[in-house]
Design a protein around this motif. Sequence first.
Motif, PDB file in Angstrom:
ATOM      1  N   CYS A   1      37.325  41.385  33.937  1.00 52.31           N
ATOM      2  CA  CYS A   1      38.242  42.683  34.708  1.00 52.31           C
ATOM      3  C   CYS A   1      39.435  41.960  35.449  1.00 52.31           C
ATOM      4  O   CYS A   1      39.820  40.910  35.163  1.00 52.31           O
ATOM      5  N   THR A   2      40.387  43.208  35.500  1.00 48.59           N
ATOM      6  CA  THR A   2      41.645  42.887  36.492  1.00 48.59           C
ATOM      7  C   THR A   2      41.697  43.796  37.565  1.00 48.59           C
ATOM      8  O   THR A   2      40.921  44.818  37.468  1.00 48.59           O
ATOM      9  N   ALA A   3      42.761  43.756  38.384  1.00 45.21           N
ATOM     10  CA  ALA A   3      43.072  44.507  39.417  1.00 45.21           C
ATOM     11  C   ALA A   3      44.405  44.986  39.186  1.00 45.21           C
ATOM     12  O   ALA A   3      45.474  44.634  39.631  1.00 45.21           O
ATOM     13  N   PRO A   4      44.612  46.113  38.362  1.00 46.81           N
ATOM     14  CA  PRO A   4      46.113  46.510  37.899  1.00 46.81           C
ATOM     15  C   PRO A   4      46.618  47.197  38.915  1.00 46.81           C
ATOM     16  O   PRO A   4      47.885  47.330  38.894  1.00 46.81           O
ATOM     17  N   ALA A   5      46.054  47.719  40.109  1.00 47.45           N
ATOM     18  CA  ALA A   5      46.839  48.088  41.169  1.00 47.45           C
ATOM     19  C   ALA A   5      47.490  47.236  42.181  1.00 47.45           C
ATOM     20  O   ALA A   5      47.867  47.950  43.386  1.00 47.45           O
ATOM     21  N   GLY A   6      46.970  45.882  42.106  1.00 49.99           N
ATOM     22  CA  GLY A   6      47.414  45.037  43.342  1.00 49.99           C
ATOM     23  C   GLY A   6      46.117  44.301  43.686  1.00 49.99           C
ATOM     24  O   GLY A   6      45.145  44.314  43.140  1.00 49.99           O
ATOM     25  N   PRO A   7      46.325  43.686  44.660  1.00 50.67           N
ATOM     26  CA  PRO A   7      45.069  42.705  45.350  1.00 50.67           C
ATOM     27  C   PRO A   7      44.105  43.517  45.419  1.00 50.67           C
ATOM     28  O   PRO A   7      43.936  44.626  46.298  1.00 50.67           O
ATOM     29  N   LEU A   8      42.938  42.876  45.433  1.00 51.23           N
ATOM     30  CA  LEU A   8      41.503  43.432  45.455  1.00 51.23           C
ATOM     31  C   LEU A   8      40.516  42.551  45.706  1.00 51.23           C
ATOM     32  O   LEU A   8      40.276  41.500  45.234  1.00 51.23           O
ATOM     33  N   ARG A   9      39.835  42.650  47.063  1.00 57.56           N
ATOM     34  CA  ARG A   9      38.984  41.886  47.486  1.00 57.56           C
ATOM     35  C   ARG A   9      37.677  42.316  46.689  1.00 57.56           C
ATOM     36  O   ARG A   9      37.077  43.548  46.648  1.00 57.56           O
ATOM     37  N   LEU A  10      36.714  41.252  46.328  1.00 56.91           N
ATOM     38  CA  LEU A  10      35.647  41.414  45.589  1.00 56.91           C
ATOM     39  C   LEU A  10      34.351  40.356  45.982  1.00 56.91           C
ATOM     40  O   LEU A  10      35.212  39.237  46.410  1.00 56.91           O
ATOM     41  N   ALA A  11      33.412  40.478  45.758  1.00 58.20           N
ATOM     42  CA  ALA A  11      32.360  39.612  45.787  1.00 58.20           C
ATOM     43  C   ALA A  11      31.706  39.433  44.397  1.00 58.20           C
ATOM     44  O   ALA A  11      31.517  40.439  43.780  1.00 58.20           O
ATOM     45  N   VAL A  12      31.476  38.094  43.981  1.00 55.73           N
ATOM     46  CA  VAL A  12      30.588  38.026  42.658  1.00 55.73           C
ATOM     47  C   VAL A  12      29.365  37.034  43.002  1.00 55.73           C
ATOM     48  O   VAL A  12      29.731  36.129  43.752  1.00 55.73           O
ATOM     49  N   VAL A  13      28.199  37.584  42.758  1.00 53.62           N
ATOM     50  CA  VAL A  13      27.101  36.887  42.829  1.00 53.62           C
ATOM     51  C   VAL A  13      26.715  36.680  41.392  1.00 53.62           C
ATOM     52  O   VAL A  13      25.909  37.629  40.739  1.00 53.62           O
ATOM     53  N   ALA A  14      26.853  35.685  40.733  1.00 55.03           N
ATOM     54  CA  ALA A  14      26.297  35.241  39.318  1.00 55.03           C
ATOM     55  C   ALA A  14      25.436  34.074  39.027  1.00 55.03           C
ATOM     56  O   ALA A  14      26.339  33.031  38.347  1.00 55.03           O
ATOM     57  N   PRO A  15      24.627  34.005  39.757  1.00 55.32           N
ATOM     58  CA  PRO A  15      23.760  32.606  39.306  1.00 55.32           C
ATOM     59  C   PRO A  15      23.524  32.141  37.883  1.00 55.32           C
ATOM     60  O   PRO A  15      23.155  32.983  37.353  1.00 55.32           O
ATOM     61  N   GLY A  16      24.048  31.031  37.580  1.00 54.84           N
ATOM     62  CA  GLY A  16      23.627  30.208  36.088  1.00 54.84           C
ATOM     63  C   GLY A  16      24.935  30.855  35.289  1.00 54.84           C
ATOM     64  O   GLY A  16      25.226  30.570  34.409  1.00 54.84           O
ATOM     65  N   PHE A  17      25.904  31.716  36.095  1.00 52.58           N
ATOM     66  CA  PHE A  17      27.167  32.370  34.941  1.00 52.58           C
ATOM     67  C   PHE A  17      28.375  31.169  35.474  1.00 52.58           C
ATOM     68  O   PHE A  17      28.297  30.600  36.477  1.00 52.58           O
TER      69      PHE A  17
END
Lengths: 321, 244
Positions: A64-80
């Motif tokens: 994914c991308t943030a086309p409209a500018g900076p985006l705060r996000l969280a990812v929890v992806a154990p094993g990825f």
Amino acid sequence: MTVLHILQAGPATTLQDRGRHGFLRFGVTPAGPMDWFSHQLANRLLENPPDAAVIEIGPTGLICTAPAGPLRLAVVAPGFSVERGKDRLPGRVALTLQKGQRLIIRPGPAGGMWAYLALPGGVDAPPVMGSRATHLRSGLGPGPVQTGDTLQAVDPGRAAQEGQPDQGLILPPLPPGPDALRYVPGPQDDLFGPDSHAALQAGPYAVSPRSDRMAYRLTGPPLPALAGHDIVSDGIAMGAIQVPGDGQPFVLMADRQPTGGYPKIGTVIRADLPILAQLRPGVPFRFIPVTIDAAVAALQATQDRLAHFAPHLRRLRFAAG
Amino acid sequence: MTGFPRFRDAGEAALVVEFGTVIDDRLAEQVLALDLALLAAPLQGLLESVPTYRSLMLHYDPLVLPRASLIGHIGQLLSQGAPVATTGRLWCLPACYDPQFADDIGHVARTTGLAADRVIALHAGATYRIVMYGFAPGWAYLSGLPPALTLPRRATPREMIPAGALIIAGGQAIVAAGPMPSGWHIIGRTAARLFMPGQDPAFPLSPGDRLQFDPVDAGAFAALQQRAAAGEVLMRRVPGRQGA
């Protein structure tokens, strides 16, 4: 605008809040996350309400991308494996995605099945019967997240702020270890003889590739019931270890039906459901019976872990460029 | 009977109150009585209840409501002499038994040894109670089917049962809310929708409610189907006749 653009999404990627609760008595599957711990953690990393909708990413990952500018996000992806451009990120992370950067979440060697991506305030979608959980089989909820979708955050006011650091979370492991799942015997444990109980505890079992959000089929020793495998239907809890006529058990997961007519020898405890949910097909494990008191203590310990994750946050630094 | 009701654990966050192990309308009445008593005075930490023909599953938060407290509360309700579930509302649903909506009426008649008209008269003449929903959203499982209409399921399930189908098998009756595969016998159809996702309430009929069918001919039924498709609520509350 705080928007997330999906460049690539595999199958089984959906929006999930905590579930469509209150309608079990009407035959409605609650859906909700497969791994409730990772789902809750993703929301907590962004200080979201616990019932905020999160993208649940299926086993093949997401770009994914943030086309409209900076985006705060969280990812929890154990094993990825989680990458932002050239930056390799830990599997539990709060980060800022700049315009033009790609976030790539893909299956890693350690193995995980479900990854969670949270946006500020949650992902916006119209609620259905009070919930943004997706149940594909009944068509209730926002539906799948697909390649080409653009998703909006509920709380654009909490967009990325200047200088907000990327933070990784390193949680210490909990007993009893990933090769043992704890369960409470019942509600139909009395329909199985000593041999079946011993076989369940000896294992080894593994999740079959023929598994989905509704149920994890298990391969391993069969568990014959003493007098057949048909009972008059009763309720089904998430984690129920249900045994149909061929004796091969399966565990009912987030998209289970509220009632069913196969005997259930035990129920995986809530604290260990996330471990089961993240098991890749073929990884061996066994079952350990525990008391209700032990199960409640383990649930409390897991909730405490969620509530007190802050000391385990580490500021991440990356080489410029 | 000995040993019932009994408590069975479905993990640390769900408790099954089991009144028996068979399908028996008297057990279903006990299940619904406890369900209604718990709904009437909500208990903190009790999240959802799921009635079936023989048991009531209680989903609870064990960090708010300890198992022992939940069991103590239920024991108290049961010892007060289980209230009879007479509070269910009575509803009337328009139904059509025309052959075009009754694919299995011939098979049911042959198997039960009844004339087709008699099958219809028995099904349409009974008063049912919604014991539970199951299988899929809004699939209402009923008690009260006349015993003469007992027959086994089809040898081969149908791929798809239409919304509103009135189906029977194994001594039970169902109003099917949406298209799904099923091995039950189709003997009629209602134009009323038991599940309306866009409306509040999405489920107009609750477990414990009672219902009757009002037979209409195919012409009247076609008009009702159109009104249902436009979102009209077609079940009618029968006033002043609550309970048995």
